[in-house]
Scaffold this active site. Structure first.
Site, PDB file in Angstrom:
ATOM      1  N   THR A  27      38.979  38.406  37.708  1.00  0.00           N
ATOM      2  CA  THR A  27      40.099  38.587  38.817  1.00  0.00           C
ATOM      3  C   THR A  27      39.858  37.637  39.880  1.00  0.00           C
ATOM      4  O   THR A  27      40.786  36.474  40.562  1.00  0.00           O
ATOM      5  CB  THR A  27      40.843  39.897  39.410  1.00  0.00           C
ATOM      6  OG1 THR A  27      40.757  40.552  38.471  1.00  0.00           O
ATOM      7  CG2 THR A  27      41.935  39.940  40.090  1.00  0.00           C
ATOM      8  N   TYR A  86      29.573  44.233  31.779  1.00  0.00           N
ATOM      9  CA  TYR A  86      31.328  44.294  31.463  1.00  0.00           C
ATOM     10  C   TYR A  86      31.418  43.623  30.304  1.00  0.00           C
ATOM     11  O   TYR A  86      30.792  42.248  30.105  1.00  0.00           O
ATOM     12  CB  TYR A  86      31.268  42.944  32.576  1.00  0.00           C
ATOM     13  CG  TYR A  86      32.486  42.143  33.483  1.00  0.00           C
ATOM     14  CD1 TYR A  86      33.901  42.944  32.967  1.00  0.00           C
ATOM     15  CD2 TYR A  86      32.800  41.302  33.826  1.00  0.00           C
ATOM     16  CE1 TYR A  86      34.960  42.637  32.700  1.00  0.00           C
ATOM     17  CE2 TYR A  86      34.144  40.968  34.228  1.00  0.00           C
ATOM     18  CZ  TYR A  86      35.096  41.487  33.743  1.00  0.00           C
ATOM     19  OH  TYR A  86      36.348  41.091  33.484  1.00  0.00           O
ATOM     20  N   LYS A 113      31.327  47.718  33.034  1.00  0.00           N
ATOM     21  CA  LYS A 113      33.135  47.905  33.321  1.00  0.00           C
ATOM     22  C   LYS A 113      33.782  46.848  32.172  1.00  0.00           C
ATOM     23  O   LYS A 113      33.188  46.382  31.065  1.00  0.00           O
ATOM     24  CB  LYS A 113      32.856  46.301  34.410  1.00  0.00           C
ATOM     25  CG  LYS A 113      34.991  46.174  33.956  1.00  0.00           C
ATOM     26  CD  LYS A 113      34.943  44.797  34.787  1.00  0.00           C
ATOM     27  CE  LYS A 113      36.942  45.001  35.454  1.00  0.00           C
ATOM     28  NZ  LYS A 113      37.276  43.253  35.633  1.00  0.00           N
TER      29      LYS A 113
END
Length: 300
Positions: free
Chosen positions: A55, A143, A171
């Site tokens: 993001t 991640y 994540k």
């Protein structure tokens, strides 16, 4: 039957926002805007901020910009929230350099995506993460987002990596609840969902919390989901999760990347955001109006 490990306290907090990287109208890094946004997110209940993630448009920010962003946000939030710096690239040596730079800039922890494009096998992925974990003294979160990287961090690989003292979290954007539960039951890794629709589901399964894109706009709402569940209000937590679904769907499942939708909504609200960098393109007026309407309904 093997006894599941006792979960450790969440290493980076429970309520984390995958923060956008604000730019000026000309496309330069907006450090003042980043500080104002970070302060708003922490005041809204975030106890951790992830910088330079998906993001945060990490593929299109320079190494110097990434370090400057960490320093600015650290100055803004002080010790009120943890700062997790994204360092993941397709290049192990470059990622290790970013790890050292993030540590020097004042980050509390690191987030590294699986190395993309090259599609390395699992033994190479494991070696990659071990090298990153050894590159600094900071704790590292794996991640796992195969929809973007083209490669999984397989559960068995995570289980092996959990033995490294600085690999402490995941994540989770793999959409594999079976695999997630397998790792949860066999390691002490802290799992943070990166999928806003799974905030309550993963938390109820023993996850540590969330790293949310939608929280850029509504940080307090997602904090209320896990707070309600933690207080025993399972029905209320479910209601709050479902209440956010229209906004989650528009921001995360409308065909536009989360960076695009988050910046469109923040801009419509008069909050720091700025344009996205190419190759991303801004949301059009119709999409922005839909986002704003869903936001207003949720926060009414």
């Amino acid at each position: 039957m093997t006894t599941p490990p006792v979960p450790s306290p969440p290493p980076f907090g429970r309520a984390l926002c995958a923060m956008v990287t604000p730019f000026t109208g000309e496309g330069a890094l907006d450090l003042d805007g980043a500080q104002r946004l970070a302060d708003r997110l922490v005041a809204g209940g975030c106890d951790g901020l992830v910088l330079s993630g998906t993001t945060g448009e990490s593929p299109t920010t320079s190494d110097a910009e990434k370090s400057a962003l960490v320093r600015a946000v650290r100055e803004a939030v002080g010790a009120r929230a943890s700062i997790v710096a994204g360092i993941g690239t397709a290049d192990t040596l470059h990622s290790a350099e970013l790890a050292r730079a993030a540590e020097k800039a004042g980050a509390d922890a690191l987030l590294a995506v699986a190395p993309y494009y090259s599609r390395p096998p699992q033994d190479a992925i494991e070696a990659h993460f071990r090298e990153l974990a050894d590159a600094s003294a900071l704790p590292l979160a794996l991640y796992d987002i195969p929809g973007r990287t083209g490669v999984r961090i397989e559960p068995e690989t995570m289980i092996r990596l959990s033995g490294h003292p600085r690999i402490v979290a995941v994540k989770d954007c793999a959409y594999d609840l079976m695999g997630t539960q397998k790792v949860l039951s066999r390691t002490g890794l802290a799992f943070y969902t990166g999928c806003d629709e799974y905030v309550l589901a993963l938390y109820a399964l023993g996850g540590a919390g969330y790293i949310s894109t939608v929280a850029n706009a509504v940080p307090r709402h997602f904090r209320s989901v896990i707070d309600a569940f933690g207080a025993g209000g399972t029905t209320e937590a479910a209601r709050l999760q479902q209440q956010a679904l229209p906004l989650i769907e528009l921001m995360m499942a409308s065909g536009l990347p989360g960076a695009v939708t988050a910046k469109a909504l923040l801009g419509a609200l008069g909050l720091p955001s700025g344009p996205v960098r190419a190759p991303l393109r801004p949301a059009d007026r119709a999409a922005t109006d839909e986002l704003l309407a869903a936001y207003e309904e949720l926060t009414a």
